[in-house]
Design a protein around this motif. Sequence first.
Motif, PDB file in Angstrom:
ATOM      1  N   UNK A 157      14.549  13.180  -0.503  1.00 49.28           N
ATOM      2  CA  UNK A 157      15.998  13.362  -0.452  1.00 49.28           C
ATOM      3  C   UNK A 157      16.367  14.844  -0.489  1.00 49.28           C
ATOM      4  N   UNK A 158      17.468  15.176   0.156  1.00 48.41           N
ATOM      5  CA  UNK A 158      17.935  16.562   0.153  1.00 48.41           C
ATOM      6  C   UNK A 158      18.539  16.893  -1.202  1.00 48.41           C
ATOM      7  N   UNK A 159      18.666  18.168  -1.498  1.00 48.25           N
ATOM      8  CA  UNK A 159      19.275  18.599  -2.763  1.00 48.25           C
ATOM      9  C   UNK A 159      20.705  18.093  -2.874  1.00 48.25           C
ATOM     10  N   UNK A 160      21.450  18.115  -1.768  1.00 44.41           N
ATOM     11  CA  UNK A 160      22.840  17.654  -1.785  1.00 44.41           C
ATOM     12  C   UNK A 160      22.919  16.178  -2.173  1.00 44.41           C
ATOM     13  N   UNK A 161      22.026  15.376  -1.646  1.00 46.23           N
ATOM     14  CA  UNK A 161      22.014  13.954  -1.985  1.00 46.23           C
ATOM     15  C   UNK A 161      21.574  13.753  -3.435  1.00 46.23           C
ATOM     16  N   UNK A 162      20.593  14.501  -3.877  1.00 39.84           N
ATOM     17  CA  UNK A 162      20.133  14.363  -5.256  1.00 39.84           C
ATOM     18  C   UNK A 162      21.264  14.675  -6.233  1.00 39.84           C
ATOM     19  N   UNK A 163      22.085  15.655  -5.923  1.00 42.29           N
ATOM     20  CA  UNK A 163      23.215  15.990  -6.795  1.00 42.29           C
ATOM     21  C   UNK A 163      24.229  14.851  -6.836  1.00 42.29           C
ATOM     22  N   UNK A 164      24.371  14.148  -5.727  1.00 39.31           N
ATOM     23  CA  UNK A 164      25.334  13.041  -5.672  1.00 39.31           C
ATOM     24  C   UNK A 164      24.852  11.800  -6.402  1.00 39.31           C
ATOM     25  N   UNK A 165      23.533  11.598  -6.467  1.00 40.54           N
ATOM     26  CA  UNK A 165      23.025  10.373  -7.081  1.00 40.54           C
ATOM     27  C   UNK A 165      22.531  10.558  -8.507  1.00 40.54           C
ATOM     28  N   UNK A 166      22.410  11.800  -8.957  1.00 38.86           N
ATOM     29  CA  UNK A 166      21.989  12.038 -10.334  1.00 38.86           C
ATOM     30  C   UNK A 166      23.116  11.636 -11.275  1.00 38.86           C
ATOM     31  N   UNK A 167      22.762  11.056 -12.409  1.00 36.20           N
ATOM     32  CA  UNK A 167      23.801  10.682 -13.371  1.00 36.20           C
ATOM     33  C   UNK A 167      24.510  11.916 -13.915  1.00 36.20           C
ATOM     34  N   UNK A 168      25.779  11.779 -14.181  1.00 35.16           N
ATOM     35  CA  UNK A 168      26.562  12.884 -14.750  1.00 35.16           C
ATOM     36  C   UNK A 168      26.159  13.073 -16.200  1.00 35.16           C
ATOM     37  N   UNK A 169      25.922  14.324 -16.576  1.00 39.14           N
ATOM     38  CA  UNK A 169      25.452  14.614 -17.938  1.00 39.14           C
ATOM     39  C   UNK A 169      26.587  15.179 -18.756  1.00 39.14           C
ATOM     40  N   UNK A 207      14.625   8.145  10.865  1.00 32.56           N
ATOM     41  CA  UNK A 207      14.251   9.210   9.930  1.00 32.56           C
ATOM     42  C   UNK A 207      14.813  10.553  10.384  1.00 32.56           C
ATOM     43  N   UNK A 208      14.697  10.843  11.665  1.00 37.34           N
ATOM     44  CA  UNK A 208      15.224  12.106  12.206  1.00 37.34           C
ATOM     45  C   UNK A 208      16.744  12.146  12.043  1.00 37.34           C
ATOM     46  N   UNK A 209      17.421  11.037  12.306  1.00 38.88           N
ATOM     47  CA  UNK A 209      18.876  10.985  12.151  1.00 38.88           C
ATOM     48  C   UNK A 209      19.280  11.242  10.700  1.00 38.88           C
ATOM     49  N   UNK A 210      18.551  10.666   9.752  1.00 38.06           N
ATOM     50  CA  UNK A 210      18.860  10.903   8.337  1.00 38.06           C
ATOM     51  C   UNK A 210      18.629  12.365   7.970  1.00 38.06           C
ATOM     52  N   UNK A 211      17.592  12.968   8.548  1.00 38.54           N
ATOM     53  CA  UNK A 211      17.339  14.389   8.278  1.00 38.54           C
ATOM     54  C   UNK A 211      18.448  15.250   8.886  1.00 38.54           C
ATOM     55  N   UNK A 212      18.863  14.931  10.101  1.00 37.23           N
ATOM     56  CA  UNK A 212      19.917  15.704  10.756  1.00 37.23           C
ATOM     57  C   UNK A 212      21.259  15.592  10.024  1.00 37.23           C
ATOM     58  N   UNK A 213      21.500  14.464   9.386  1.00 36.13           N
ATOM     59  CA  UNK A 213      22.738  14.266   8.627  1.00 36.13           C
ATOM     60  C   UNK A 213      22.661  14.882   7.236  1.00 36.13           C
ATOM     61  N   UNK A 214      21.497  15.395   6.863  1.00 40.61           N
ATOM     62  CA  UNK A 214      21.343  16.057   5.575  1.00 40.61           C
ATOM     63  C   UNK A 214      21.024  15.121   4.424  1.00 40.61           C
ATOM     64  N   UNK A 215      20.661  13.880   4.713  1.00 44.63           N
ATOM     65  CA  UNK A 215      20.334  12.929   3.651  1.00 44.63           C
ATOM     66  C   UNK A 215      18.922  13.157   3.103  1.00 44.63           C
ATOM     67  N   UNK A 216      17.990  13.495   3.991  1.00 48.03           N
ATOM     68  CA  UNK A 216      16.598  13.720   3.599  1.00 48.03           C
ATOM     69  C   UNK A 216      16.105  15.026   4.205  1.00 48.03           C
ATOM     70  N   UNK A 217      15.027  15.538   3.621  1.00 47.81           N
ATOM     71  CA  UNK A 217      14.409  16.744   4.179  1.00 47.81           C
ATOM     72  C   UNK A 217      13.096  16.416   4.876  1.00 47.81           C
ATOM     73  N   UNK A 218      12.565  15.213   4.644  1.00 44.73           N
ATOM     74  CA  UNK A 218      11.308  14.826   5.271  1.00 44.73           C
ATOM     75  C   UNK A 218      10.854  13.471   4.787  1.00 44.73           C
ATOM     76  N   UNK A 219       9.631  13.104   5.201  1.00 42.89           N
ATOM     77  CA  UNK A 219       9.035  11.822   4.839  1.00 42.89           C
ATOM     78  C   UNK A 219       7.529  11.952   4.888  1.00 42.89           C
ATOM     79  N   UNK A 220       6.850  11.040   4.183  1.00 48.08           N
ATOM     80  CA  UNK A 220       5.391  11.082   4.101  1.00 48.08           C
ATOM     81  C   UNK A 220       4.883   9.741   3.579  1.00 48.08           C
ATOM     82  N   UNK A 221       3.588   9.500   3.726  1.00 43.60           N
ATOM     83  CA  UNK A 221       2.944   8.362   3.087  1.00 43.60           C
ATOM     84  C   UNK A 221       2.398   8.830   1.747  1.00 43.60           C
ATOM     85  N   UNK A 222       2.685   8.077   0.677  1.00 47.54           N
ATOM     86  CA  UNK A 222       2.151   8.449  -0.634  1.00 47.54           C
ATOM     87  C   UNK A 222       0.713   7.959  -0.779  1.00 47.54           C
ATOM     88  N   UNK A 223       0.142   8.177  -1.938  1.00 47.34           N
ATOM     89  CA  UNK A 223      -1.262   7.823  -2.181  1.00 47.34           C
ATOM     90  C   UNK A 223      -1.514   6.318  -2.093  1.00 47.34           C
TER      91      UNK A 223
END
Length: 75
Positions: free
Chosen positions: A63-75, A39-55
């Motif tokens: 995911x980081x903003x940079x990754x979200x831009x890469x995986x969002x469909x082109x409009x 998880x720390x390695x993914x954060x250091x590489x800029x893939x994620x900004x953090x992690x948590x347990x959901x409800x």
Amino acid sequence: MAEVTQSASLASIAAYLKLTHECDEQQAMVEAREVMQNLVAMRQKGFITGWYFDAHGHLELLPSDAIMKRIEPIK
């Protein structure tokens, strides 16, 4: 995004692994350290900004903003 109900610390990841994989405390901690290092390695590489347990108790990645831009469909 789901509401963050608990941050995923090393201890909470170990507890989750112990419960879900029926391993002992020592093995759960070894595996939790590996998960945390990844998880720390993914954060250091800029893939994620953090992690948590959901409800629902699932480990979620933020995911980081940079990754979200890469995986969002082109409009």
